[in-house]
Design a protein around this motif. Sequence first.
Motif, short mmCIF file in Angstrom:
data_model
loop_
_atom_site.label_atom_id
_atom_site.label_comp_id
_atom_site.label_asym_id
_atom_site.label_seq_id
_atom_site.Cartn_x
_atom_site.Cartn_y
_atom_site.Cartn_z
N GLY A 30 0.83 -1.21 0.00
CA GLY A 30 0.00 0.00 0.00
C GLY A 30 0.86 1.25 0.00
O GLY A 30 0.48 2.27 -0.57
N THR A 31 2.02 1.19 0.64
CA THR A 31 2.91 2.37 0.70
C THR A 31 3.78 2.45 -0.55
O THR A 31 3.99 3.52 -1.10
CB THR A 31 3.83 2.27 1.94
N CYS A 32 4.28 1.31 -1.00
CA CYS A 32 5.27 1.33 -2.09
C CYS A 32 4.68 1.03 -3.46
O CYS A 32 5.39 1.06 -4.45
CB CYS A 32 6.36 0.30 -1.77
N ASP A 33 3.38 0.72 -3.53
CA ASP A 33 2.79 0.27 -4.81
C ASP A 33 3.04 1.27 -5.94
O ASP A 33 3.39 0.88 -7.06
CB ASP A 33 1.29 0.03 -4.65
N GLY A 34 2.88 2.56 -5.63
CA GLY A 34 3.03 3.60 -6.66
C GLY A 34 4.42 3.60 -7.26
O GLY A 34 4.59 3.55 -8.48
N TYR A 35 5.45 3.62 -6.40
CA TYR A 35 6.79 3.73 -6.98
C TYR A 35 7.33 2.41 -7.52
O TYR A 35 8.15 2.40 -8.43
CB TYR A 35 7.78 4.45 -6.04
N VAL A 36 6.83 1.29 -6.99
CA VAL A 36 7.26 0.00 -7.57
C VAL A 36 6.63 -0.17 -8.96
O VAL A 36 7.29 -0.60 -9.91
CB VAL A 36 6.94 -1.19 -6.64
N ALA A 37 5.35 0.23 -9.09
CA ALA A 37 4.70 0.17 -10.41
C ALA A 37 5.42 1.09 -11.39
O ALA A 37 5.64 0.74 -12.56
CB ALA A 37 3.23 0.55 -10.29
N ALA A 38 5.83 2.27 -10.91
CA ALA A 38 6.56 3.22 -11.78
C ALA A 38 7.89 2.62 -12.22
O ALA A 38 8.31 2.78 -13.38
CB ALA A 38 6.77 4.54 -11.05
N ALA A 39 8.55 1.91 -11.31
CA ALA A 39 9.84 1.27 -11.65
C ALA A 39 9.62 0.22 -12.74
O ALA A 39 10.42 0.09 -13.67
CB ALA A 39 10.45 0.65 -10.40
N ILE A 40 8.54 -0.53 -12.62
CA ILE A 40 8.22 -1.56 -13.62
C ILE A 40 7.95 -0.92 -14.98
O ILE A 40 8.42 -1.39 -16.01
CB ILE A 40 7.01 -2.40 -13.14
N ARG A 41 7.23 0.22 -14.97
CA ARG A 41 6.95 0.92 -16.23
C ARG A 41 8.24 1.47 -16.85
O ARG A 41 8.43 1.40 -18.07
CB ARG A 41 5.95 2.06 -16.01
N SER A 42 9.12 2.01 -16.01
CA SER A 42 10.40 2.52 -16.54
C SER A 42 11.21 1.40 -17.15
O SER A 42 11.76 1.53 -18.24
CB SER A 42 11.25 3.14 -15.42
N PHE A 43 11.27 0.27 -16.45
CA PHE A 43 12.01 -0.87 -16.97
C PHE A 43 11.46 -1.30 -18.33
O PHE A 43 12.22 -1.67 -19.23
CB PHE A 43 11.95 -2.05 -15.98
N SER A 44 10.14 -1.24 -18.48
CA SER A 44 9.52 -1.69 -19.73
C SER A 44 9.98 -0.85 -20.92
O SER A 44 10.04 -1.35 -22.04
CB SER A 44 7.99 -1.64 -19.61
#
Length: 313
Positions: free
Chosen positions: A265-279
Motif C-alpha cells: 500500500g505504501t510502495c505500490d506507486g513507486y514500484v509500479a513506476a519502476a516496472i513501467r520505466s524498466f519496460s
Amino acid sequence: MKSARSPVAVWRGRDLFDGRVAESTTVILRTRGCRWNRCVMCGYAQEGVDASAEDIIAQFRSILDKVEGAELVKIYTSGSFLDPAEVPEAARLEILRSLRDMDVRRLVIESRPEYIDRLALEQILSFLDAEIGIGLESSSDLVRTYLINKGFTFFDFTGASDMIHSLGGRVKTYLLLKPPGLSEMEAIADAMRSARDAEPYSDIISLNLCNVQRNTPLERMWQRGGYRPPWLWSAVEVLREASLKIPVICDPVGAGARRGPHNCGTCDGYVAAAIRSFSLSQSRADLNVDCSCRSVWRKVLELEDLSFGVPLV
Ligand SMILES: [Zn+2]
C-alpha cells in the motif's frame, strides 16, 4: 448505454519500438467480444455489443485524430482482431487502409491462434508491418488448460507463431503472472519457465499481472479468500531474473488496488513506476527499489507452499 459507434477506450502513450521509445496510440474497439469467452480471469466480454462492420469503421474514424503522429498503433478488441465474426473483413480493410495512409509504422493486434490464418496475415502485412499478440499465459498446457481454461495448446501457439514469422510478421506473447491455483512462488516459477519456453517463438514478451475482474470465476474465488493477486515484487523478480535476449515488458494495470497486483500500500506507486520505466529502458537498474514489505513477501514465498493454497497476506 454502450454505443456500437464508440470504442471502449483510446489513449496515447509511449512504447518500446525496436529498441527505442516511440509515440503510440492504443484503441480498444467495441465488438461482440471474444468467441471463446471461457477464461477464468476474463470479464472483457461484458464490454461487448453486436457491432457491424459499419459500426466498427465509425468507431475507428471517431478516434483518427488520436492516431495522428503515432508510429505504433495498437488495435485491441477484447477478443480477436482476426476473428471475422468479431471484426468483419470490410472493417479490417478500411482500418488497414487508413493506417497506411497515415504513415503508421507498425500495427499491433491480438488474436487467439485459431483465427491466425495465412490469408489474413498476408493481407495485413501487405499494408504495413504488424505484430500479433497472442495470450499464451503459460507455456504449461496443464496450467493453461486446467487453471485458466484457455482452450488452446502450446503447440497451437508455436504453429501460429511459426506462420506469422514465415510471412515476416512479429509475435508478441502475453504471459499471465499468477493464474489462480498457484502459490506466489509457483507463479514466479511458472512465469520464468514460460518466458524461456516462449522466447524462441516471440519477438517481445508482455508480462500481464493478474487482476480480479468483475463477474468472473476468479472474482468468486477471490471473494471467498482463495486468491490474492500477485505481489508487485513477484513481477520485479520475473523481470529482473528472466534474462532473455528479447525485450520483456509489463504494464502493471490496477497496481495498488485490492483487485490488482499490489504490495503493502505504501510502495505500490513507486514500484509500479519502476516496472513501467524498466519496460521502456530494459535496464535492470530501474528495478532497484525497496520497501520494508519486501521481507514479508519473501516470507510468503517461503511459507505459502505449506498453507495448502490459502493466500497468507
Ligand atoms: Zn511496501
